[in-house]
Write a protein that holds these residues in place. Structure first.
Motif, PDB file in Angstrom:
ATOM      1  N   GLU A 312      29.617  31.261  69.326  1.00 27.01           N
ATOM      2  CA  GLU A 312      28.763  30.245  68.894  1.00 27.01           C
ATOM      3  C   GLU A 312      29.300  29.539  67.573  1.00 27.01           C
ATOM      4  O   GLU A 312      28.640  28.407  67.334  1.00 27.01           O
ATOM      5  N   PHE A 313      30.110  29.941  67.008  1.00 26.68           N
ATOM      6  CA  PHE A 313      30.733  29.254  65.946  1.00 26.68           C
ATOM      7  C   PHE A 313      32.112  29.009  66.212  1.00 26.68           C
ATOM      8  O   PHE A 313      32.918  29.641  66.806  1.00 26.68           O
ATOM      9  N   GLN A 314      32.712  27.753  65.740  1.00 26.45           N
ATOM     10  CA  GLN A 314      33.974  27.281  66.039  1.00 26.45           C
ATOM     11  C   GLN A 314      35.091  27.647  65.075  1.00 26.45           C
ATOM     12  O   GLN A 314      36.354  27.728  65.325  1.00 26.45           O
ATOM     13  N   VAL A 315      34.622  27.722  63.758  1.00 27.86           N
ATOM     14  CA  VAL A 315      35.382  27.671  62.844  1.00 27.86           C
ATOM     15  C   VAL A 315      34.819  28.984  61.551  1.00 27.86           C
ATOM     16  O   VAL A 315      33.573  28.687  61.582  1.00 27.86           O
ATOM     17  N   VAL A 316      35.525  29.739  60.928  1.00 24.62           N
ATOM     18  CA  VAL A 316      35.436  30.479  59.715  1.00 24.62           C
ATOM     19  C   VAL A 316      36.196  29.758  58.878  1.00 24.62           C
ATOM     20  O   VAL A 316      37.322  29.801  58.785  1.00 24.62           O
ATOM     21  N   ALA A 317      35.571  29.340  57.736  1.00 24.44           N
ATOM     22  CA  ALA A 317      36.352  28.884  56.542  1.00 24.44           C
ATOM     23  C   ALA A 317      35.658  29.243  55.325  1.00 24.44           C
ATOM     24  O   ALA A 317      34.757  30.295  55.536  1.00 24.44           O
ATOM     25  N   THR A 318      36.308  28.916  54.117  1.00 21.52           N
ATOM     26  CA  THR A 318      35.683  29.814  52.828  1.00 21.52           C
ATOM     27  C   THR A 318      34.607  28.985  51.888  1.00 21.52           C
ATOM     28  O   THR A 318      34.022  29.602  51.237  1.00 21.52           O
ATOM     29  N   ASP A 319      34.746  27.642  51.984  1.00 19.21           N
ATOM     30  CA  ASP A 319      34.089  26.959  50.693  1.00 19.21           C
ATOM     31  C   ASP A 319      34.528  27.313  49.558  1.00 19.21           C
ATOM     32  O   ASP A 319      33.868  27.546  48.545  1.00 19.21           O
ATOM     33  N   HIS A 320      35.906  27.637  49.376  1.00 15.33           N
ATOM     34  CA  HIS A 320      36.422  28.247  48.280  1.00 15.33           C
ATOM     35  C   HIS A 320      36.335  27.201  46.904  1.00 15.33           C
ATOM     36  O   HIS A 320      36.488  25.949  47.133  1.00 15.33           O
ATOM     37  N   CYS A 321      35.461  27.584  45.847  1.00 11.32           N
ATOM     38  CA  CYS A 321      34.844  26.881  44.919  1.00 11.32           C
ATOM     39  C   CYS A 321      35.126  27.618  43.662  1.00 11.32           C
ATOM     40  O   CYS A 321      34.219  28.350  43.395  1.00 11.32           O
ATOM     41  N   ALA A 322      35.964  27.926  42.953  1.00  9.90           N
ATOM     42  CA  ALA A 322      36.154  28.840  42.031  1.00  9.90           C
ATOM     43  C   ALA A 322      36.205  28.655  40.662  1.00  9.90           C
ATOM     44  O   ALA A 322      37.261  27.884  40.024  1.00  9.90           O
ATOM     45  N   PHE A 323      35.248  28.789  39.965  1.00  6.05           N
ATOM     46  CA  PHE A 323      34.764  28.759  38.503  1.00  6.05           C
ATOM     47  C   PHE A 323      35.147  30.132  38.222  1.00  6.05           C
ATOM     48  O   PHE A 323      34.903  31.270  38.678  1.00  6.05           O
ATOM     49  N   ASN A 324      35.619  30.105  36.831  1.00 11.62           N
ATOM     50  CA  ASN A 324      35.985  31.390  36.194  1.00 11.62           C
ATOM     51  C   ASN A 324      34.535  32.113  35.780  1.00 11.62           C
ATOM     52  O   ASN A 324      33.377  31.527  35.535  1.00 11.62           O
ATOM     53  N   LEU A 406      39.939  44.472  47.357  1.00 14.39           N
ATOM     54  CA  LEU A 406      39.909  43.077  47.018  1.00 14.39           C
ATOM     55  C   LEU A 406      39.313  42.708  45.508  1.00 14.39           C
ATOM     56  O   LEU A 406      38.567  42.174  45.230  1.00 14.39           O
ATOM     57  N   THR A 407      40.032  43.569  44.771  1.00 16.33           N
ATOM     58  CA  THR A 407      39.728  43.558  43.270  1.00 16.33           C
ATOM     59  C   THR A 407      40.568  42.086  42.656  1.00 16.33           C
ATOM     60  O   THR A 407      41.533  41.539  43.258  1.00 16.33           O
ATOM     61  N   ALA A 408      40.067  41.592  41.817  1.00 21.08           N
ATOM     62  CA  ALA A 408      40.685  40.433  40.958  1.00 21.08           C
ATOM     63  C   ALA A 408      42.118  40.934  40.702  1.00 21.08           C
ATOM     64  O   ALA A 408      43.170  39.864  40.643  1.00 21.08           O
ATOM     65  N   GLU A 409      42.374  41.965  40.157  1.00 25.51           N
ATOM     66  CA  GLU A 409      43.910  42.345  39.878  1.00 25.51           C
ATOM     67  C   GLU A 409      44.675  42.188  41.211  1.00 25.51           C
ATOM     68  O   GLU A 409      45.858  42.117  40.994  1.00 25.51           O
ATOM     69  N   ASN A 410      44.167  42.382  42.394  1.00 26.15           N
ATOM     70  CA  ASN A 410      44.976  42.387  43.479  1.00 26.15           C
ATOM     71  C   ASN A 410      45.044  40.919  44.117  1.00 26.15           C
ATOM     72  O   ASN A 410      45.834  40.736  45.169  1.00 26.15           O
ATOM     73  N   LEU A 411      44.292  39.955  43.532  1.00 30.98           N
ATOM     74  CA  LEU A 411      44.222  38.559  44.150  1.00 30.98           C
ATOM     75  C   LEU A 411      44.934  37.526  43.020  1.00 30.98           C
ATOM     76  O   LEU A 411      45.305  38.058  41.836  1.00 30.98           O
ATOM     77  N   HIS A 412      44.851  36.226  43.341  1.00 24.47           N
ATOM     78  CA  HIS A 412      45.767  35.306  42.718  1.00 24.47           C
ATOM     79  C   HIS A 412      44.643  34.218  42.413  1.00 24.47           C
ATOM     80  O   HIS A 412      45.362  33.188  41.722  1.00 24.47           O
ATOM     81  N   SER A 413      43.359  34.121  42.491  1.00 15.31           N
ATOM     82  CA  SER A 413      42.767  33.089  41.954  1.00 15.31           C
ATOM     83  C   SER A 413      42.530  32.931  40.442  1.00 15.31           C
ATOM     84  O   SER A 413      42.396  34.005  39.916  1.00 15.31           O
ATOM     85  N   ALA A 414      42.526  31.825  39.806  1.00 16.93           N
ATOM     86  CA  ALA A 414      42.371  31.645  38.395  1.00 16.93           C
ATOM     87  C   ALA A 414      40.898  32.176  38.092  1.00 16.93           C
ATOM     88  O   ALA A 414      40.663  32.104  36.953  1.00 16.93           O
ATOM     89  N   ALA A 415      40.080  32.165  39.033  1.00 15.06           N
ATOM     90  CA  ALA A 415      38.588  32.632  38.710  1.00 15.06           C
ATOM     91  C   ALA A 415      38.567  34.109  37.959  1.00 15.06           C
ATOM     92  O   ALA A 415      37.683  34.397  37.125  1.00 15.06           O
ATOM     93  N   GLU A 416      39.696  34.874  38.277  1.00 21.45           N
ATOM     94  CA  GLU A 416      39.831  36.093  37.745  1.00 21.45           C
ATOM     95  C   GLU A 416      38.691  37.029  37.854  1.00 21.45           C
ATOM     96  O   GLU A 416      38.290  37.970  36.966  1.00 21.45           O
ATOM     97  N   TYR A 417      37.924  36.813  38.860  1.00 23.14           N
ATOM     98  CA  TYR A 417      37.093  37.858  39.302  1.00 23.14           C
ATOM     99  C   TYR A 417      36.846  37.795  40.936  1.00 23.14           C
ATOM    100  O   TYR A 417      37.447  36.736  41.401  1.00 23.14           O
ATOM    101  N   SER A 418      36.498  38.900  41.612  1.00 25.89           N
ATOM    102  CA  SER A 418      36.547  38.575  43.098  1.00 25.89           C
ATOM    103  C   SER A 418      35.004  39.055  43.466  1.00 25.89           C
ATOM    104  O   SER A 418      34.624  40.068  42.983  1.00 25.89           O
ATOM    105  N   PRO A 419      34.498  38.242  44.444  1.00 22.20           N
ATOM    106  CA  PRO A 419      33.193  38.588  44.848  1.00 22.20           C
ATOM    107  C   PRO A 419      33.154  39.701  45.962  1.00 22.20           C
ATOM    108  O   PRO A 419      32.116  40.344  46.196  1.00 22.20           O
TER     109      PRO A 419
END
Length: 462
Positions: A312-324, A406-419
């Motif tokens: 029923e869904f055609q796409v999964v995307a992220t709405d990536h909007c990274a504030f620190n 999926l911790t911030a230390e293992n990821l590359h966003s400048a948000a420097e936190y991981s939801p």
């Protein structure tokens, strides 16, 4: 540049799953053949050989909904196009489709050119959706420029009237008729503004405005109402619409009812509406999990996964909007907290780990949701989203056995936190090729600015 032979992988695309070898020549896919076909060339040293035994090759993942270098409420997101694209490449994403702010003078040529300038530092390829907040004869005429500029879609809001995003409902029919005429796909951020404003007033009067009240102020009913309202107008005009970041069971039910009436409604959801719920909004760091629409109940997670399973869904995307963290924690009021979370890098591993591994979807269906469908819907196929001979060699190499927290230390966003810091995934991208170049394999290998704008043709839906 020496030809690259990717051998002994399992290839997954819209043709299915098969064991074959792929040859890359410069920026393009030169050939795909059964294992052993290129043995003579291998022995002669004609290729650089990469043995991918036990791994998958997907068409490069496409995040069709990002907000890099977004200016909002007097600040700007932590991830610009350079840092955001590094995170994307690390997550197997080779193309993003971001947004162009609405130009007050209606000059889309200028607005798109300015946004392309801002995206020049990207290490992956990109396209845009144009936000439209007004409609008049001049804008109607200028909308045709989007086709010449290589954009396939616009975005409309049914909320945020207070900041000028919302387009007047009276304009919808004429706008849709114009979009149908010029073959531009309308996207919709669907939340009923009048209901939200009424609830905002009630909750503000009682000082119930902390993060935990965000889902009550912007309820699922508001999403369902807007989906129904916009969907009915689009159905009358006979144009498809694409609902971005659908968040709720009520919203999905509104989509189902419209489809039962033969309306052409297409839907996107995001990992956070599948994986997270509103209990996160009761934590001390609740601000880090606030976005719009808000997180819903666990029941909504289950129903949305059911929708994914039932196509029923055609796409999964992220709405990536990274504030620190500092930007997110400046206020305790859900009316003031900067909305949005990072997500591009974790898109593929989350959907594989929770979707494919839990038998909710097949690996081929996942590739359709994350690559093939967004490429088709937004006019980038087959150059993107396919493994056709002669198309861009955008490839994601995926190892189903790699585990990562999926911790911030293992990821590359400048948000420097991981939801998603509490999540450990099994299955992770290990190589990302963009137009034939290996751009990420545990470290960045691409030069700043080596990504480019990709011209989009009309959506496959039109």
């Amino acid at each position: 540049m020496k030809k690259i032979l990717l051998k002994n992988a399992k290839v997954v695309d819209d043709k299915g799953i098969r064991k074959s070898d792929i040859l890359i020549d410069d920026e393009k896919i030169a050939a795909e053949e059964k294992r052993g076909f290129f043995e003579e060339g291998e022995q002669k040293g004609e290729f650089k050989i990469i043995d991918l035994d036990g791994k998958y090759i997907f068409p490069g993942i496409i995040d069709a909904h990002t907000h890099y270098l977004l200016r909002s409420r007097g600040t700007v997101t932590a991830d610009d196009f350079y840092q955001g694209s590094i995170a994307a490449a690390a997550g197997g994403v080779t193309t993003v489709i971001d947004y162009v702010d609405f130009p007050e003078d209606g000059d889309f040529k200028r607005s798109v050119a300015a946004r392309k300038k801002e995206a020049e530092e990207s290490v992956i390829d990109y396209n845009f959706h144009q936000i439209v907040q007004e409609f008049n004869p001049e804008i109607s005429e200028n909308l045709a420029d989007l086709k010449e500029l290589g954009l396939a879609s616009i975005k409309l809001f049914t909320t945020y009237k207070d900041v000028g995003y919302m387009i007047d409902r009276k304009m919808w029919p004429d706008l849709f008729k114009r979009l149908k005429e010029i073959k531009i796909l309308p996207q919709v951020h669907a939340e009923d503004d009048s209901l939200i404003q009424d609830l905002k007033e009630v909750y503000s009067r009682r000082n119930l405005i902390e993060s935990r009240y965000h889902p009550a102020i912007r309820p699922a009913a508001a999403e369902a109402l807007a989906v129904k309202d916009m969907g009915e107008v689009a159905h009358e005009v006979d144009i498809p619409i694409y609902i971005v970041h659908l968040s709720s069971a009520e919203g999905l039910e509104a989509v189902r009812k419209l489809r039962a009436e033969k309306a052409q409604v297409y839907a996107e959801t995001t990992p956070h509406y599948l994986m997270l719920d509103n209990s996160y909004l009761k934590r001390e760091d609740a601000q880090l999990f606030l976005m719009t629409p808000p997180l819903r109940d666990k029941y909504d997670n289950q129903i949305l996964w059911q929708g994914i399973s039932q196509n029923e869904f055609q796409v999964v995307a992220t709405d990536h909007c990274a504030f620190n963290r500092e930007q997110k924690m400046k206020s305790n009021s859900s009316l003031e907290i900067l909305p949005g979370i990072p997500g591009t890098e974790s898109l593929l591993p989350l959907i594989y780990s929770s979707g494919v591994r839990n038998n909710r979807i097949t690996i081929r269906e996942m590739v359709e949701l994350l690559s093939i469908n967004p490429a088709k819907i937004f006019g980038l196929y087959p150059e993107k989203g396919s493994l056709e001979i002669g198309t861009d060699a955008d490839l994601t190499v995926f190892d189903p056995n790699v585990e990562k927290k999926l911790t911030a230390e293992n990821l590359h966003s400048a948000a420097e936190y991981s939801p998603y810091q509490d999540f450990t995934v099994k299955g992770y991208p290990v190589m990302t090729f963009r137009r034939g170049q290996l751009i990420f394999d545990n470290k960045l290998r691409a030069e700043k600015g080596s990504g480019k704008f990709i011209f989009a043709h009309s959506s496959s839906l039109l």
